[in-house]
Design an enzyme around this catalytic site. Structure first.
Site, PDB file in Angstrom:
ATOM      1  N   CYS A  91       0.836  -1.471  -0.080  1.00 43.63           N
ATOM      2  CA  CYS A  91      -0.302  -0.057  -0.413  1.00 43.63           C
ATOM      3  C   CYS A  91       1.167   1.462  -0.103  1.00 43.63           C
ATOM      4  O   CYS A  91       1.393   1.463  -1.082  1.00 43.63           O
ATOM      5  CB  CYS A  91      -0.536  -0.139   1.014  1.00 43.63           C
ATOM      6  SG  CYS A  91      -2.498   0.956   0.502  1.00 43.63           S
ATOM      7  N   HIS A 190      -3.199  -5.846   2.732  1.00 43.08           N
ATOM      8  CA  HIS A 190      -3.208  -5.970   3.746  1.00 43.08           C
ATOM      9  C   HIS A 190      -3.733  -7.036   4.223  1.00 43.08           C
ATOM     10  O   HIS A 190      -4.433  -7.930   3.888  1.00 43.08           O
ATOM     11  CB  HIS A 190      -3.862  -4.728   4.640  1.00 43.08           C
ATOM     12  CG  HIS A 190      -2.940  -2.792   4.651  1.00 43.08           C
ATOM     13  ND1 HIS A 190      -2.537  -3.043   4.999  1.00 43.08           N
ATOM     14  CD2 HIS A 190      -3.828  -1.723   4.125  1.00 43.08           C
ATOM     15  CE1 HIS A 190      -2.090  -1.911   4.603  1.00 43.08           C
ATOM     16  NE2 HIS A 190      -2.665  -1.200   3.906  1.00 43.08           N
TER      17      HIS A 190
HETATM   18  N1  GLN Z   1      -1.915   7.085   2.532  1.00 46.21           N
HETATM   19  C1  GLN Z   1      -2.191   6.024   1.221  1.00 46.21           C
HETATM   20  C2  GLN Z   1      -3.657   6.670   0.296  1.00 46.21           C
HETATM   21  O1  GLN Z   1      -4.240   5.972   1.409  1.00 46.21           O
HETATM   22  C3  GLN Z   1      -2.155   4.431   1.601  1.00 46.21           C
HETATM   23  C4  GLN Z   1      -3.036   4.492   2.537  1.00 46.21           C
HETATM   24  C5  GLN Z   1      -2.725   2.658   2.870  1.00 46.21           C
HETATM   25  O2  GLN Z   1      -1.023   2.058   3.238  1.00 46.21           O
HETATM   26  N2  GLN Z   1      -3.428   1.841   3.217  1.00 46.21           N
HETATM   27  O3  GLN Z   1      -4.009   5.645  -1.134  1.00 46.21           O
END
Ligand code: GLN
Length: 239
Positions: A91, A190
């Protein structure tokens, strides 16, 4: 045998239990008698050579601090990539493996271009389960959980990890999820990802051992009954 893992900025990017990926890689090595050297890398630290680097996810705020620090090591990490070192980015960490991440507000964050990809903030936050069909894993599926507003687009020789059959994946438009170039892997999954995708965990370990020892190494089979029951229970499930 040995395997060394560099964990990039775990104090800043470790959202939704992404540490579970490190625990899975470590345990699946130890269960086979492979010694693991774990190196948590913080802001200001020198980055040493490793067989595998991992970086987790995080909110835009943490990404700003990590992006600045990571960029200082861009040339070294590109050299590591070109030596077929394994990288796994989840992510927010995945987004920084590309050329840039343009958050909704504020300046564009420079990435380290391990992947030919870029990310722009979207208006909608994608939250939910994801099933991905790959063409390189056995079983072919990857399952996980996404929570991101970033839309990632991949190009050039960088290819997707697979096709999304449930969920949004990279951008909710082109039905792709994740990215790979050489042994660099990025994904929005995740969960954490690897505990319920032992097929992918072992694939990464074998690549990292091949890079370290210069020959193909086939891992002994583990009893993955529980992991695969969990994996299979999530295939095709949106909620
Ligand atoms: N801040 C980034 C987004 O919202 C990554 C979010 C995350 O790592 N879950 O796309």
């Amino acid at each position: 045998m040995k395997l060394s893992i560099g964990h990039l900025y775990p104090k800043l990017l470790n959202l939704y239990g992404d540490m579970g990926n490190i625990i899975t890689l470590t345990k699946r090595c130890e269960w086979r008698g492979i010694d693991v050297e774990y190196d948590p890398i913080g802001v200001g630290d020198r980055i040493r050579e490793h067989d595998l680097y991992f970086i987790g996810g995080g909110q835009d705020r943490q990404q700003i601090e990590v992006a600045e620090e990571l960029y200082k090591h861009k040339d070294f990490l590109l050299e590591e990539r070109d030596k077929n070192t394994v990288f796994l980015g989840i992510c927010g960490g995945y987004q920084l493996f590309g050329h840039y991440y343009q958050p909704f507000e504020g300046d564009k964050l420079k990435g380290i271009s391990l992947l030919d990809a870029y990310t722009v903030a979207g208006k909608k936050r994608f939250i939910g389960n994801v099933t991905v069909e790959t063409d390189f894993l056995t079983p072919a599926t990857l399952v996980g959980f996404e929570n991101h507003s970033g839309l990632t687009y991949i190009q050039g020789e960088t290819k997707p990890l697979g096709k999304v059959s449930v969920g949004n994946g990279n951008n909710g438009q082109d039905k792709t999820e994740g990215a790979r170039y050489k042994n660099v892997f990025g994904t929005y999954l995740h969960g954490s990802l690897l505990p319920k995708n032992p097929n992918f965990a072992d694939y990464l370990i074998e690549l990292a051992l091949e890079k370290r020892y210069g020959e193909k190494i086939e891992l002994s089979k583990l009893d993955d009954k529980l992991e695969l029951e969990t994996h299979n229970s999530l295939i095709g499930k949106a909620y």
